[in-house]
Design a protein around this motif. Structure first.
Motif, short mmCIF file in Angstrom:
data_model
loop_
_atom_site.label_atom_id
_atom_site.label_comp_id
_atom_site.label_asym_id
_atom_site.label_seq_id
_atom_site.Cartn_x
_atom_site.Cartn_y
_atom_site.Cartn_z
N THR A 154 0.83 -1.21 0.00
CA THR A 154 0.00 0.00 0.00
C THR A 154 0.86 1.25 0.00
O THR A 154 0.58 2.22 -0.71
N LYS A 155 1.96 1.20 0.78
CA LYS A 155 2.84 2.36 0.86
C LYS A 155 3.52 2.63 -0.48
O LYS A 155 3.61 3.77 -0.94
N HIS A 156 3.99 1.56 -1.14
CA HIS A 156 4.65 1.72 -2.43
C HIS A 156 3.67 2.20 -3.49
O HIS A 156 4.01 3.02 -4.35
N ALA A 157 2.46 1.70 -3.43
CA ALA A 157 1.45 2.11 -4.39
C ALA A 157 1.11 3.58 -4.22
O ALA A 157 0.98 4.33 -5.20
N ALA A 158 1.01 4.02 -2.97
CA ALA A 158 0.73 5.43 -2.71
C ALA A 158 1.87 6.31 -3.18
O ALA A 158 1.66 7.40 -3.71
N SER A 159 3.10 5.81 -2.97
CA SER A 159 4.28 6.56 -3.42
C SER A 159 4.29 6.69 -4.93
O SER A 159 4.58 7.76 -5.47
N ALA A 160 3.98 5.59 -5.64
CA ALA A 160 3.96 5.62 -7.10
C ALA A 160 2.90 6.59 -7.62
O ALA A 160 3.15 7.34 -8.57
N MET A 161 1.72 6.59 -6.98
CA MET A 161 0.66 7.51 -7.39
C MET A 161 1.07 8.96 -7.15
O MET A 161 0.78 9.84 -7.97
N LYS A 162 1.77 9.19 -6.05
CA LYS A 162 2.23 10.55 -5.75
C LYS A 162 3.24 11.01 -6.78
O LYS A 162 3.19 12.16 -7.24
N HIS A 163 4.13 10.13 -7.17
CA HIS A 163 5.13 10.47 -8.18
C HIS A 163 4.47 10.79 -9.52
O HIS A 163 4.85 11.75 -10.20
N GLU A 164 3.48 10.00 -9.89
CA GLU A 164 2.78 10.24 -11.16
C GLU A 164 2.05 11.58 -11.14
O GLU A 164 1.93 12.24 -12.18
#
Length: 342
Positions: free
Chosen positions: A7-17
């Motif tokens: 979940t943390k990595h997914a949130a980080s990826a969405m933030k980067h996008e």
């Protein structure tokens, strides 16, 4: 089978996008670009001389950024001035968003150059000479000599006042981290936008009016005659290499921003950098809370490390060959002694 993102990595990826554009440069995911013309194919002898020597450097490897020629204790003092991080970033034109190369032939740059020169003459030249004359010839002679320094000091004070705040530049070259684009000034036309990864670094020599030789960093566009030149003339070649590393890492969103003194307040506003700092427990005010004495010790070690670095090799290759980073060159006992004195 690939493991699902946490979940943390997914949130980080969405933030980067949400922050970085699809055009942003990443050395971990480079574009498949065609080869450009070689130096011999670009033109004759004078063209090759103007472009200089290509620098086949594999990205940011040395990373000893406080060894930069323009980095000094005055940067540390600026960082320690009162004011919020947001205000300091605004004054620097938000380095988490944009880096820039100014041109000398623009008033804000010229004014800051004159401020630096007049300040050096007033405090080092005039002030130093006054003290020396006072010690050698007495108070009255020193006082007479000091009168000649007053106009220079007034000039420095004038430029110090008018150069406060964010510089209003129009002719600079801008490097946008979040889009991966280089914005280039064109007289009478809209600014030209070119992808950063289409430029190659070159080193060229410059001879001054006194015969002294310096080195310049230039960026040559791979598919045209476009050339961008850095404003600084460096005394040593390694300083040019380090400037290219700094710019490359500033644009590379697969890496944190370069760990520099003056841009420390901006690190928290760049997602990749803030995540890196949190993961590696980097103090938010690592440079700001440092004493001048410790900074000078670290800077001296960094300059020795940068001079010794086997440029053209990766960091892993350099370490394997016996190269030591600045952290391994510091006399930690002497450094601890300066901390205790403070």
């Amino acid at each position: 089978m690939t493991e699902p993102l946490t979940t943390k990595h997914a949130a980080s990826a969405m933030k980067h996008e949400a922050v970085y554009a699809a055009t942003a440069y990443s050395s971990q995911n480079p574009r498949d670009l065609p080869e450009g013309e070689t130096s011999n194919e670009r033109g004759g002898c004078f063209t090759r001389i103007a472009y200089g020597t290509p620098l086949p450097l594999p990205g940011a490897q040395c990373r000893e950024y406080i060894a930069e020629a323009q980095c000094d204790v005055f940067d540390l003092e600026k960082l320690q001035e009162n004011g919020s991080d947001e205000k300091k970033c605004s004054h620097m034109r938000n380095p988490h968003l944009m880096d820039f190369w100014p041109t000398l032939f623009e008033w804000p740059v010229m004014a800051r150059t004159l401020c630096y020169v007049s300040g050096w003459l007033a405090f080092v030249g005039g002030g130093g000479a006054t003290i020396i004359f006072g010690l050698l010839n007495g108070y009255e002679v020193a006082l007479e000599f000091a009168k000649f320094s007053i106009p220079i000091f007034a000039t420095w004070l004038f430029f110090k006042i008018i150069t406060r705040g964010e510089p209003k530049l129009k002719k600079d070259t801008r490097f946008y981290r979040r889009t991966g684009m280089v914005s280039i000034y064109q007289k009478g036309e809209d600014r030209l936008e070119v992808p950063f990864d289409e430029f190659d670094p070159h080193l060229t020599h410059r001879t001054g009016p006194t015969g002294s030789t310096g080195f310049l960093l230039q960026l040559v566009h791979r598919y045209s005659d476009l050339l961008i030149q850095h404003i600084n003339v460096y005394n040593e070649e390694f300083e040019v290499y380090l400037e290219w590393e700094r710019l490359h890492q500033s644009m590379d969103i697969s890496q944190p921003m370069p760990d520099r003194v003056i841009t420390e307040p901006a690190r928290q506003f760049d997602p990749v950098t803030s995540e890196y700092d949190e993961k590696h427990d980097r103090p938010k005010h690592f440079w700001r809370d440092m004493s001048d004495e410790e900074f000078e010790i670290r800077r001296e070690a960094a300059r020795k490390a940068a001079k010794d670095f086997p440029w053209g090799k990766t960091r892993e290759q350099a370490l394997a060959s016996g190269w030591k980073p600045s952290e391994q060159r510091i006399n930690w006992k002497a450094l601890e002694a300066t901390r205790q004195e403070v």
